[in-house]
Design an enzyme around this catalytic site. Structure first.
Site, PDB file in Angstrom:
ATOM      1  N   VAL A   1      -9.376   1.947  11.200  1.00 31.06           N
ATOM      2  CA  VAL A   1      -8.293   1.023  11.536  1.00 31.06           C
ATOM      3  C   VAL A   1      -7.657   0.496  10.251  1.00 31.06           C
ATOM      4  O   VAL A   1      -8.347  -0.028   9.371  1.00 31.06           O
ATOM      5  CB  VAL A   1      -8.814  -0.138  12.400  1.00 31.06           C
ATOM      6  CG1 VAL A   1      -7.705  -1.158  12.657  1.00 31.06           C
ATOM      7  CG2 VAL A   1      -9.361   0.388  13.719  1.00 31.06           C
ATOM      8  N   LEU A  29     -11.777   1.500  -4.258  1.00 30.48           N
ATOM      9  CA  LEU A  29     -10.415   1.053  -4.530  1.00 30.48           C
ATOM     10  C   LEU A  29     -10.001   1.438  -5.942  1.00 30.48           C
ATOM     11  O   LEU A  29     -10.720   1.171  -6.902  1.00 30.48           O
ATOM     12  CB  LEU A  29     -10.303  -0.472  -4.388  1.00 30.48           C
ATOM     13  CG  LEU A  29      -8.956  -1.080  -4.810  1.00 30.48           C
ATOM     14  CD1 LEU A  29      -7.863  -0.661  -3.843  1.00 30.48           C
ATOM     15  CD2 LEU A  29      -9.040  -2.590  -4.919  1.00 30.48           C
ATOM     16  N   ILE A  88      -8.783   3.110   4.063  1.00 28.25           N
ATOM     17  CA  ILE A  88      -7.765   3.871   4.788  1.00 28.25           C
ATOM     18  C   ILE A  88      -6.348   3.394   4.464  1.00 28.25           C
ATOM     19  O   ILE A  88      -5.395   4.183   4.503  1.00 28.25           O
ATOM     20  CB  ILE A  88      -8.033   3.834   6.318  1.00 28.25           C
ATOM     21  CG1 ILE A  88      -7.196   4.888   7.041  1.00 28.25           C
ATOM     22  CG2 ILE A  88      -7.813   2.442   6.874  1.00 28.25           C
ATOM     23  CD1 ILE A  88      -7.525   6.312   6.679  1.00 28.25           C
ATOM     24  N   ASP A  89      -6.165   2.117   4.111  1.00 26.16           N
ATOM     25  CA  ASP A  89      -4.840   1.632   3.718  1.00 26.16           C
ATOM     26  C   ASP A  89      -4.302   2.389   2.513  1.00 26.16           C
ATOM     27  O   ASP A  89      -3.085   2.493   2.332  1.00 26.16           O
ATOM     28  CB  ASP A  89      -4.880   0.141   3.382  1.00 26.16           C
ATOM     29  CG  ASP A  89      -4.683  -0.742   4.608  1.00 26.16           C
ATOM     30  OD1 ASP A  89      -3.977  -0.304   5.530  1.00 26.16           O
ATOM     31  OD2 ASP A  89      -5.236  -1.846   4.645  1.00 26.16           O
ATOM     32  N   ASN A 109      -5.573  -1.967   9.717  1.00 21.19           N
ATOM     33  CA  ASN A 109      -5.445  -3.419   9.562  1.00 21.19           C
ATOM     34  C   ASN A 109      -6.662  -4.105  10.179  1.00 21.19           C
ATOM     35  O   ASN A 109      -6.551  -4.939  11.071  1.00 21.19           O
ATOM     36  CB  ASN A 109      -4.138  -3.948  10.164  1.00 21.19           C
ATOM     37  CG  ASN A 109      -3.997  -3.667  11.649  1.00 21.19           C
ATOM     38  OD1 ASN A 109      -4.493  -2.667  12.156  1.00 21.19           O
ATOM     39  ND2 ASN A 109      -3.334  -4.556  12.361  1.00 21.19           N
ATOM     40  N   SER A 166     -23.224   6.248  -8.662  1.00 20.34           N
ATOM     41  CA  SER A 166     -22.467   7.143  -7.794  1.00 20.34           C
ATOM     42  C   SER A 166     -22.091   8.439  -8.511  1.00 20.34           C
ATOM     43  O   SER A 166     -21.398   8.418  -9.538  1.00 20.34           O
ATOM     44  CB  SER A 166     -21.196   6.439  -7.306  1.00 20.34           C
ATOM     45  OG  SER A 166     -20.450   7.283  -6.465  1.00 20.34           O
ATOM     46  N   HIS A 223       0.841  -1.215   0.000  1.00 14.09           N
ATOM     47  CA  HIS A 223       0.000   0.000   0.000  1.00 14.09           C
ATOM     48  C   HIS A 223       0.869   1.255   0.000  1.00 14.09           C
ATOM     49  O   HIS A 223       0.804   2.102   0.890  1.00 14.09           O
ATOM     50  CB  HIS A 223      -0.943   0.001   1.214  1.00 14.09           C
ATOM     51  CG  HIS A 223      -1.914  -1.137   1.225  1.00 14.09           C
ATOM     52  ND1 HIS A 223      -2.928  -1.269   0.312  1.00 14.09           N
ATOM     53  CD2 HIS A 223      -2.018  -2.212   2.051  1.00 14.09           C
ATOM     54  CE1 HIS A 223      -3.631  -2.379   0.566  1.00 14.09           C
ATOM     55  NE2 HIS A 223      -3.089  -2.970   1.611  1.00 14.09           N
ATOM     56  N   SER A 277     -10.230  -8.104   1.612  1.00 15.33           N
ATOM     57  CA  SER A 277     -11.351  -7.212   1.323  1.00 15.33           C
ATOM     58  C   SER A 277     -12.670  -7.855   1.754  1.00 15.33           C
ATOM     59  O   SER A 277     -13.572  -7.172   2.245  1.00 15.33           O
ATOM     60  CB  SER A 277     -11.390  -6.881  -0.173  1.00 15.33           C
ATOM     61  OG  SER A 277     -10.263  -6.127  -0.557  1.00 15.33           O
TER      62      SER A 277
END
Length: 373
Positions: free
Chosen positions: A298, A240, A269-270, A300, A220, A96, A134
């Site tokens: 978070v 993603l 967030i990664d 992870n 969207s 990442h 995922s």
């Protein structure tokens, strides 16, 4: 090949790069595996489990990095681990890199060959090594979001499925990919009012065919995101762009107008997060509040269900680990164009175009670097 598995050191990270069953598979094919002491102990994979599978146990991460040719991990290497990398190492793990400049610079300086799980592809253009985590993160997003909606967690005090005579929570999921599909499955199962937004009409058709009138599918746009975010109890960000930083689809202004006590779970967030107010958090301190909106970010998430996650991840990564071990890194990358897509940094050069673009670094196509491995 000598394969090394260090213990993960990120906050509350109990996953491990290889299960004992995966170690046995490698050993039976003639390879040597060393595992750091207690690398899998947190999820019940004891040192004896690894010994019985044919691994050697070493007492430190330093010993793993000193001896191993191929290093198999789960999370991106932390600074102390990056300092141990050498040009003769092949690192196989999640990286990442797009939002992580210090890590990118350290990997460049190490000279190591760094293959990222999250950009390995398959024949249909999917991301087979990202998919299992995922799936876990998508399902966890609803579990975590439901908890954060409790009043004791500063949420609105809303029960996900409601009760007879009381509306259920409204769950808005941005992104209908693997994360979004798994989040939708959990939210529907809990009886929530579910809306999924995506820019792919084909994806929306697939969701509609699967769930019918149990969910709402919405194309969207900035307008539709705003419309549904303002009425959401729980908003899940599951966007993603492979290898690239996540787009900021939910602005700070929009956050300021959302319901007080509503919850955001930013699974992206990664890759920097798809919410402008997001910042990485840990399992120790998973949430923060901006304008009355609870943010769960978070980095992870699957680490919270580490045993399930480890087995699911190893099921996906093991064929590639075996291929690298059997053929050597260069030959494996030459023979498998999908594995080659995972090469992000090689011999001091960035070989992932999206990472190079976002960090303004020199880029060379991965295929051009094979002769230098």
């Amino acid at each position: 090949m000598l394969v090394g598995v260090p213990k993960e050191i990120k906050n509350h990270e109990y996953r491990v790069g290889l299960t004992p069953a995966a170690v046995q598979e490698l050993v039976e094919q003639g390879h040597e595996v060393i595992v750091e002491m207690n690398a899998g102990a947190g999820i019940g994979f004891t040192n004896d489990c690894y010994k019985n599978a044919g691994a050697s146990i070493v007492d430190s991460a330093e010993a793993v990095f000193e001896q191993a040719e191929l290093i198999v991990k789960v999370k991106e290497p932390q600074a102390v681990e990056r300092a141990r990398l050498r040009p003769d190492h092949t690192l196989f793990t999640y990286l990442h890199l797009a939002p992580d400049v210090p890590q990118t610079q350290d990997l460049i300086e190490s000279g190591a060959t760094c293959i990222a799980y999250e950009t390995v592809t398959d024949a249909r253009g999917r991301l087979p090594l990202l998919a299992p985590m995922s799936e876990v993160a998508g399902r966890m997003s609803i579990q975590a979001g439901a908890h954060c909606l409790e009043k004791s967690q500063s949420g609105r005090g809303v029960l996900m499925g409601g009760v007879p005579g009381v509306d259920p929570a409204k769950v808005v999921i941005i992104g209908g990919g693997v994360v979004g599909q798994n989040a939708a499955a959990m939210a529907v199962g809990m009886g929530a009012d579910v809306v999924v937004l995506d820019r792919s009409v084909d994806t929306l058709r697939q969701l509609d065919a699967r769930y019918g009138n149990r969910i709402k599918t919405v194309f969207s746009t900035h307008h539709s995101i705003e419309e549904h975010a303002l009425t959401a109890d729980l908003l899940v960000g599951g966007v993603l762009l492979p290898g690239a930083a996540a787009p900021k689809l939910v602005t700070k202004d929009l956050i300021s107008r959302m319901k007080r006590g509503s919850v955001i779970v930013d699974v992206a967030i990664d890759q920097g997060g798809c919410v402008e107010t997001s910042r990485p958090t840990t399992h120790d301190d998973p949430t923060f509040i901006v304008d009355g909106v609870v943010h769960y970010c978070v980095a992870n998430m699957p680490g919270a269900v580490a045993r399930t996650s480890t087995v699911a991840l190893t099921n996906a990564t093991l064929p590639y680990v075996v291929e690298i071990a059997n053929k050597g890194t260069r030959r494996a990358l030459q023979d498998n164009p999908h594995l080659l897509e995972g090469l992000n940094v090689c011999k001091g050069v960035v070989t992932c175009e999206s990472v190079a673009q976002v960090q303004n670094l020199t880029y060379r196509p991965a295929a051009e670097m094979l002769s230098e491995i």
